[in-house]
Design an enzyme around this catalytic site. Structure first.
Site, PDB file in Angstrom:
ATOM      1  N   ASP A  32       0.880  -1.161   0.000  1.00  0.00           N
ATOM      2  CA  ASP A  32       0.000   0.000   0.000  1.00  0.00           C
ATOM      3  C   ASP A  32       0.926   1.221   0.000  1.00  0.00           C
ATOM      4  O   ASP A  32       2.131   1.101   0.252  1.00  0.00           O
ATOM      5  CB  ASP A  32      -0.879  -0.024   1.253  1.00  0.00           C
ATOM      6  CG  ASP A  32      -1.819   1.163   1.334  1.00  0.00           C
ATOM      7  OD1 ASP A  32      -2.279   1.633   0.274  1.00  0.00           O
ATOM      8  OD2 ASP A  32      -2.076   1.639   2.452  1.00  0.00           O
ATOM      9  N   ASP A  34      -0.173   4.971   1.176  1.00  0.00           N
ATOM     10  CA  ASP A  34      -0.408   5.907   2.285  1.00  0.00           C
ATOM     11  C   ASP A  34      -0.248   5.215   3.629  1.00  0.00           C
ATOM     12  O   ASP A  34      -0.860   4.176   3.887  1.00  0.00           O
ATOM     13  CB  ASP A  34      -1.813   6.510   2.169  1.00  0.00           C
ATOM     14  CG  ASP A  34      -1.972   7.319   0.891  1.00  0.00           C
ATOM     15  OD1 ASP A  34      -1.234   8.301   0.721  1.00  0.00           O
ATOM     16  OD2 ASP A  34      -2.821   6.950   0.050  1.00  0.00           O
TER      17      ASP A  34
END
Length: 562
Positions: A32, A34
């Site tokens: 991922d 963020d």
């Protein structure tokens, strides 16, 4: 030769293991972006979020003086349940029992909690509760508490059970939450927070030189690396260009194109997790010149160096040739990243828990409080130690309960936030901790903790005893000490059950003519298959038992004893 990077595994740099994982079996590392590859600075990023949320709420009709609200990082933590009916923030344990309850910024007394929640339990599946699980929810936790506190105390509003009234206007706590959720979506989807972040990346984003080193090493060891993020291409492009701008490989410099893309084999933006792990959306290829998705559905072969938008996890796995457990996906969102990828496709999972560093610090510096709490619990157990159903006495245990409560509060106060640890309250684990243990194979303070381990590493989970198993642990230790002639007074009060030496456990079983002993050997090695990372060992040992009939009935125990 360049100096080797330190591999010191101090507590905050370690990877912690819930389920064993052999890194040699991982062929794909997924990330991922963020709060995983890109770690936002705290409290600067939360302060920006609160400022933009207040501006948006005022724009849709909330009082102007809410713009003056300032974020206080000492209050919120993630993992709280928000009760949309009564406006309360609830800290819940793994069984759904309420550990603490806050209305606004005020702690609700236990008696009042019992009135509102007769069983003192909640159901996570109940639509009445919204679980604030992600790091993006931390400022949201603060704002919903601030809104409840603001309107409850405002002289123009009158508090009722499910909200506040002003004349013929009812503002329910559910309405406040709906407005706040819409404001959160607007702040993130309309790009205002992303725009502010990109305008001052140094202020809001932590840049760590180890990140490009880790990504490069993964690919050097023959692993595929992919990026799977909900962020749009424009934001992803600018953010990763900043984080990966210092290219550690001089051979990649000046080769043209975007340097950051060269660290990934596959890149997917606008993934819309957790929907991505279910039906997904239309898969499109990004035109890197315009930054927009190209027209139509992409039907070709995913290529290194290109960027794609949307799609779904099933098609993605087929396109890259990934099969469930050879993927290790690393993310911070317990639901969108970890739970869904684990349940839908069996990906191995690595949860980033930023708060872990503080929790480790508390466990280290406040160990005396934990020892005192354990001592009080032992004393309470001893009160009933010699009583049975024939006793009519009723011991007074209030002093023990009071001491335990005071110690739990003292432990909670050692955390930097009012709401305490995201993992536990005293000796009771939170709902967040339960989810982390159930769905995250590994967890650590950062994805960069992986840089301290070789890619051949075997992350081995320790055995977890059930209450009935730990109850005989002391007896086993005493028996072992007695048979060995060890003075029990000088031996530890608790220990793990004695284990066979490694060399003995992994050698061929001794010959035996007894069907029961042969079956015992078979079952002993079969037990390794309960952990798939031991399957190779199990299969190797079972090959020595190929003549044994696994379907043969067990010999009768009575005839054996005679």
């Amino acid at each position: 030769m360049a100096a080797k990077m330190s591999t010191s595994r101090v507590a905050k740099s370690r990877v912690f293991v819930n389920r064993s994982l052999n890194m040699q079996k991982i062929n794909f590392f997924g990330f991922d972006m963020d709060y995983t590859l890109a770690e936002y600075k705290s409290p600067e990023y939360e302060e920006l979020t609160v400022q933009l949320l207040m501006e948006r709420l005022v724009a849709i009709g909330y009082p102007q003086d809410l713009k003056e609200l300032k974020y206080d990082s000492s209050f919120p933590c993630r993992g709280m349940f928000f009760d949309k009916e009564y406006g309360n923030l609830l800290k819940v344990d793994q069984f759904g029992n309420i550990l603490s309850c806050y209305h606004g910024f005020e702690l609700v007394p236990s008696g009042k909690v019992r009135e509102l929640y007769p069983n003192k339990t909640v159901q996570a599946s109940d639509q009445r509760y919204f679980i604030l699980n992600s790091l993006f929810n931390v400022p949201e936790t603060y704002v919903i508490a601030a809104l409840v506190d603001y309107f409850d105390r405002h002289e123009d509003y009158h508090r009722v059970l499910r909200g506040v009234e002003c004349g013929n206007i009812l503002l329910s706590y559910n309405s406040m939450h709906q407005d706040l959720r819409a404001a959160m979506d607007w702040v993130h989807m309309k790009g205002t927070i992303k725009q502010h972040t990109l305008e001052d990346l140094e202020k809001y984003v932590i840049k760590d030189p180890r990140l490009p080193v880790l990504l490069k090493r993964m690919r050097m060891h023959g692993r595929k690396v992919f990026l799977l993020t909900n962020s749009d291409y424009h934001y992803t492009d600018n953010l990763l260009a900043y984080l990966l701008s210092e290219d550690p490989d001089p051979e990649q410099a000046g080769t043209g194109g975007k340097v950051w893309i060269k660290y990934f084999d596959y890149v997917v933006v606008d993934a819309q997790k957790p929907l991505y792990f279910e039906g997904g959306t239309t898969l499109r290829q990004i035109d890197e010149t315009t930054g927009m998705p190209r027209m139509g559905v992409f039907k070709g072969k995913i290529e290194t160096g290109s960027v794609y938008s949307g799609g779904n996890s099933e098609n993605f796995c087929e396109m890259i040739g990934a099969v469930g457990e050879d993927v290790l996906y690393i993310g911070d969102h317990i639901f969108g990243d970890i739970l869904k990828s684990k349940k839908q496709h069996g990906w191995r999972t690595y949860l980033v828990v930023r708060e872990l560093e503080e929790d480790l610090g508390v466990l280290t510096h406040e160990r005396d409080l934990y020892k005192q709490l354990a001592a009080v619990e032992d004393e309470l157990e001893e009160v009933f130690g010699n009583l049975d159903s024939d006793d009519t006495t009723c011991p007074n245990i209030q002093i023990y309960l009071r001491n335990m409560k005071e110690l739990v509060l003292a432990i909670d106060r050692t955390h930097s936030t009012t709401l305490g640890s995201i993992f536990r309250s005293g000796t009771r684990q939170t709902f967040f901790a339960m989810q982390a243990m159930r769905y995250a194979d590994l967890y650590a303070t950062s994805c960069l903790s992986l840089i301290n381990y070789p890619f051949s590493y075997f992350f081995r989970a320790k055995s977890q005893l059930m209450p009935h198993e730990s109850s005989v642990e002391h007896e086993m230790q005493e028996a072992t000490a007695t048979s060995a002639g060890v003075d029990k007074a000088s031996s530890p009060t608790r220990c793990s059950p004695p284990r066979m030496p490694l060399s003995a456990r992994f050698t061929s079983p001794p010959p035996s003519s007894s069907p029961n002993s042969r079956k015992t050997e078979l079952l002993r090695y079969q037990s390794f298959t309960h952990d798939e990372d031991d399957e190779g060992i199990a299969m190797a040992k079972l090959s020595t038992l190929d003549e044994f009939d696994a379907n043969a009935p067990l010999a009768d125990s009575a005839s054996q004893s005679s």
